[in-house]
Design a protein around this motif. Sequence first.
Motif, PDB file in Angstrom:
ATOM      1  N   THR A  27      19.170   3.324   1.491  1.00 29.66           N
ATOM      2  CA  THR A  27      19.358   4.204   2.479  1.00 29.66           C
ATOM      3  C   THR A  27      18.876   3.480   4.013  1.00 29.66           C
ATOM      4  O   THR A  27      19.417   3.613   5.010  1.00 29.66           O
ATOM      5  N   MET A  28      17.921   2.380   3.753  1.00 29.01           N
ATOM      6  CA  MET A  28      17.441   1.684   4.884  1.00 29.01           C
ATOM      7  C   MET A  28      17.908   0.306   4.806  1.00 29.01           C
ATOM      8  O   MET A  28      17.240  -0.678   5.648  1.00 29.01           O
ATOM      9  N   GLY A  29      19.019  -0.127   4.000  1.00 24.67           N
ATOM     10  CA  GLY A  29      19.462  -1.464   4.043  1.00 24.67           C
ATOM     11  C   GLY A  29      19.006  -2.482   2.974  1.00 24.67           C
ATOM     12  O   GLY A  29      19.304  -3.778   3.220  1.00 24.67           O
ATOM     13  N   LEU A  30      17.691  -1.887   2.276  1.00 20.13           N
ATOM     14  CA  LEU A  30      17.108  -2.936   1.356  1.00 20.13           C
ATOM     15  C   LEU A  30      17.809  -2.924   0.014  1.00 20.13           C
ATOM     16  O   LEU A  30      18.308  -1.883  -0.566  1.00 20.13           O
ATOM     17  N   SER A  31      17.920  -4.031  -0.643  1.00 22.72           N
ATOM     18  CA  SER A  31      18.490  -4.202  -1.882  1.00 22.72           C
ATOM     19  C   SER A  31      17.773  -5.084  -2.986  1.00 22.72           C
ATOM     20  O   SER A  31      18.104  -5.254  -4.132  1.00 22.72           O
ATOM     21  N   ASN A  32      16.703  -5.789  -2.532  1.00 23.13           N
ATOM     22  CA  ASN A  32      16.021  -6.588  -3.525  1.00 23.13           C
ATOM     23  C   ASN A  32      14.659  -6.126  -4.045  1.00 23.13           C
ATOM     24  O   ASN A  32      13.702  -6.246  -3.741  1.00 23.13           O
ATOM     25  N   TYR A 133      -1.685   0.610   4.767  1.00 24.95           N
ATOM     26  CA  TYR A 133      -2.401   2.273   4.615  1.00 24.95           C
ATOM     27  C   TYR A 133      -1.652   3.321   5.309  1.00 24.95           C
ATOM     28  O   TYR A 133      -1.112   2.830   6.391  1.00 24.95           O
ATOM     29  N   ILE A 134      -1.268   4.089   4.614  1.00 23.93           N
ATOM     30  CA  ILE A 134      -0.510   5.281   5.241  1.00 23.93           C
ATOM     31  C   ILE A 134      -1.255   6.232   5.415  1.00 23.93           C
ATOM     32  O   ILE A 134      -1.862   6.929   5.014  1.00 23.93           O
ATOM     33  N   PRO A 135      -1.330   6.636   6.899  1.00 20.91           N
ATOM     34  CA  PRO A 135      -2.457   7.473   7.463  1.00 20.91           C
ATOM     35  C   PRO A 135      -2.028   9.055   7.147  1.00 20.91           C
ATOM     36  O   PRO A 135      -1.520   9.764   8.082  1.00 20.91           O
ATOM     37  N   THR A 136      -2.009   9.465   5.971  1.00 20.12           N
ATOM     38  CA  THR A 136      -1.694  10.744   5.635  1.00 20.12           C
ATOM     39  C   THR A 136      -2.604  11.924   6.256  1.00 20.12           C
ATOM     40  O   THR A 136      -3.784  11.522   6.570  1.00 20.12           O
ATOM     41  N   ASN A 137      -2.425  13.231   5.725  1.00 24.98           N
ATOM     42  CA  ASN A 137      -3.284  14.226   6.213  1.00 24.98           C
ATOM     43  C   ASN A 137      -4.461  13.903   5.211  1.00 24.98           C
ATOM     44  O   ASN A 137      -4.341  14.097   3.943  1.00 24.98           O
ATOM     45  N   PRO A 138      -5.761  14.017   5.782  1.00 20.23           N
ATOM     46  CA  PRO A 138      -6.996  13.670   5.000  1.00 20.23           C
ATOM     47  C   PRO A 138      -7.265  14.802   4.026  1.00 20.23           C
ATOM     48  O   PRO A 138      -7.941  14.757   2.894  1.00 20.23           O
ATOM     49  N   GLU A 139      -6.592  16.033   4.284  1.00 18.89           N
ATOM     50  CA  GLU A 139      -6.750  17.204   3.412  1.00 18.89           C
ATOM     51  C   GLU A 139      -6.070  17.167   2.301  1.00 18.89           C
ATOM     52  O   GLU A 139      -5.953  17.791   1.374  1.00 18.89           O
ATOM     53  N   TYR A 140      -4.701  16.583   2.552  1.00 21.63           N
ATOM     54  CA  TYR A 140      -3.715  16.374   1.321  1.00 21.63           C
ATOM     55  C   TYR A 140      -2.862  15.550   1.621  1.00 21.63           C
ATOM     56  O   TYR A 140      -1.811  15.236   2.436  1.00 21.63           O
ATOM     57  N   GLY A 141      -3.284  14.065   0.877  1.00 22.26           N
ATOM     58  CA  GLY A 141      -2.566  12.948   1.368  1.00 22.26           C
ATOM     59  C   GLY A 141      -1.777  12.570   0.218  1.00 22.26           C
ATOM     60  O   GLY A 141      -1.670  11.444  -0.165  1.00 22.26           O
ATOM     61  N   SER A 142      -1.335  13.367  -0.632  1.00 28.52           N
ATOM     62  CA  SER A 142      -0.458  12.879  -1.812  1.00 28.52           C
ATOM     63  C   SER A 142       0.926  12.664  -1.664  1.00 28.52           C
ATOM     64  O   SER A 142       1.721  13.426  -0.969  1.00 28.52           O
ATOM     65  N   LEU A 143       1.328  11.246  -1.852  1.00 29.09           N
ATOM     66  CA  LEU A 143       2.550  10.884  -1.621  1.00 29.09           C
ATOM     67  C   LEU A 143       2.798  10.194  -2.896  1.00 29.09           C
ATOM     68  O   LEU A 143       2.054   9.422  -3.691  1.00 29.09           O
ATOM     69  N   ASN A 144       4.047  10.520  -3.595  1.00 23.74           N
ATOM     70  CA  ASN A 144       4.619   9.724  -4.869  1.00 23.74           C
ATOM     71  C   ASN A 144       5.172   8.477  -4.299  1.00 23.74           C
ATOM     72  O   ASN A 144       5.447   8.313  -3.231  1.00 23.74           O
ATOM     73  N   LEU A 145       5.734   7.828  -5.295  1.00 21.76           N
ATOM     74  CA  LEU A 145       5.719   6.310  -5.290  1.00 21.76           C
ATOM     75  C   LEU A 145       7.159   6.253  -4.482  1.00 21.76           C
ATOM     76  O   LEU A 145       7.101   5.372  -3.532  1.00 21.76           O
ATOM     77  N   ALA A 146       8.222   6.840  -4.556  1.00 20.29           N
ATOM     78  CA  ALA A 146       9.341   6.960  -3.804  1.00 20.29           C
ATOM     79  C   ALA A 146       9.050   7.258  -2.336  1.00 20.29           C
ATOM     80  O   ALA A 146       9.532   6.633  -1.470  1.00 20.29           O
ATOM     81  N   MET A 147       8.370   8.044  -2.128  1.00 16.33           N
ATOM     82  CA  MET A 147       7.981   8.539  -0.561  1.00 16.33           C
ATOM     83  C   MET A 147       7.357   7.351  -0.013  1.00 16.33           C
ATOM     84  O   MET A 147       7.639   7.168   1.131  1.00 16.33           O
ATOM     85  N   ALA A 148       6.503   6.720  -0.617  1.00 10.45           N
ATOM     86  CA  ALA A 148       5.831   5.739   0.136  1.00 10.45           C
ATOM     87  C   ALA A 148       6.520   4.467   0.439  1.00 10.45           C
ATOM     88  O   ALA A 148       6.761   3.868   1.365  1.00 10.45           O
ATOM     89  N   VAL A 149       7.374   4.093  -0.691  1.00  9.94           N
ATOM     90  CA  VAL A 149       8.922   3.103  -0.333  1.00  9.94           C
ATOM     91  C   VAL A 149       9.423   3.755   0.683  1.00  9.94           C
ATOM     92  O   VAL A 149      10.073   2.863   1.620  1.00  9.94           O
ATOM     93  N   GLN A 150       9.937   4.967   0.755  1.00 11.87           N
ATOM     94  CA  GLN A 150      10.737   5.279   1.808  1.00 11.87           C
ATOM     95  C   GLN A 150      10.170   5.171   3.126  1.00 11.87           C
ATOM     96  O   GLN A 150      10.847   4.635   4.053  1.00 11.87           O
ATOM     97  N   LEU A 151       8.837   5.644   3.349  1.00 12.73           N
ATOM     98  CA  LEU A 151       8.093   5.267   4.474  1.00 12.73           C
ATOM     99  C   LEU A 151       8.142   3.663   5.183  1.00 12.73           C
ATOM    100  O   LEU A 151       8.518   3.307   6.096  1.00 12.73           O
ATOM    101  N   ALA A 152       7.801   2.952   4.054  1.00 12.79           N
ATOM    102  CA  ALA A 152       7.766   1.314   4.489  1.00 12.79           C
ATOM    103  C   ALA A 152       9.301   1.122   4.800  1.00 12.79           C
ATOM    104  O   ALA A 152       9.500   0.195   5.513  1.00 12.79           O
ATOM    105  N   SER A 153      10.300   1.214   4.002  1.00 12.98           N
ATOM    106  CA  SER A 153      11.566   1.023   4.175  1.00 12.98           C
ATOM    107  C   SER A 153      11.992   1.428   5.548  1.00 12.98           C
ATOM    108  O   SER A 153      12.657   0.516   6.308  1.00 12.98           O
ATOM    109  N   TYR A 154      11.774   2.648   5.896  1.00 16.07           N
ATOM    110  CA  TYR A 154      12.000   2.983   7.124  1.00 16.07           C
ATOM    111  C   TYR A 154      11.516   2.204   8.362  1.00 16.07           C
ATOM    112  O   TYR A 154      12.319   1.969   9.273  1.00 16.07           O
TER     113      TYR A 154
END
Length: 243
Positions: A27-32, A133-154
């Motif tokens: 979705t962000m144009g990455l393929s590798n 480092y993804i500055p998530t909510n300190p009270e609930y910082g749970s990101l699954n793998l694909a979410m983290a990849v989506q943020l970086a890819s965006y």
Amino acid sequence: MLDNIRIVLVETSHTGNMGSTARAMKTMGLSNLYLVNPLVQPDSHSIALSAGASDVIGNATIVNSLDEALEGCKLVIGTSARSRTLSWPMVEPRECGVKAVNQAKESPVAIVFGRERVGLTNEELQKCQYHLYIPTNPEYGSLNLAMAVQLASYEIRMAYLALDEKNTVKSEDDEVEYPPSEDVERFYVHLESVLNESGFIRKAHPGLIMSKLRRLFTRAHIETQELHILRGILTSMEKWAKK
């Protein structure tokens, strides 16, 4: 340019995460996509969750070690969700995107994601110039793998779209050449060998000397010519010691 950016997953244990990662990338144009020693192989479940990004899964490069996945990369950024014994240069997703896009114009870049439960080891993180480092909510910082990849890819895509007519985005880095990951690793092997032979490092009690030296040189972000100078110094010391 985006083809020069690798998304590297280390020892992924769920095929669904591979598929969701492929979807996030495409979705962000990455393929590798690189899979390092996956605990399971891509299957129909990963294809289903890729939601049309089955080509990313099908063309994924599967390797046995992280070093293989990083071969040729002059910029490596590893994700880290917790503080470590040794502090390391940190970037947030936006800066990660800018650095990745600027370097990808010249050479491969790797963004490395660790295991679902425990992330990357300290040894693996020490192979990276920066920790993401993804500055998530300190009270609930749970990101699954694909979410983290989506943020970086965006953020990579946003930096790519922000390229000006000179094909650059604002960055603190000068236009200099940096050595590929495998050359840096060879330098550390050489350095440790010389320090062992000289008695500076005691083999029985090595402590954190090499980890701290890695942090020092990583923080300096050594250029290719500087690395050649350092290797030359080590070789000169070895010749002197033999005399």
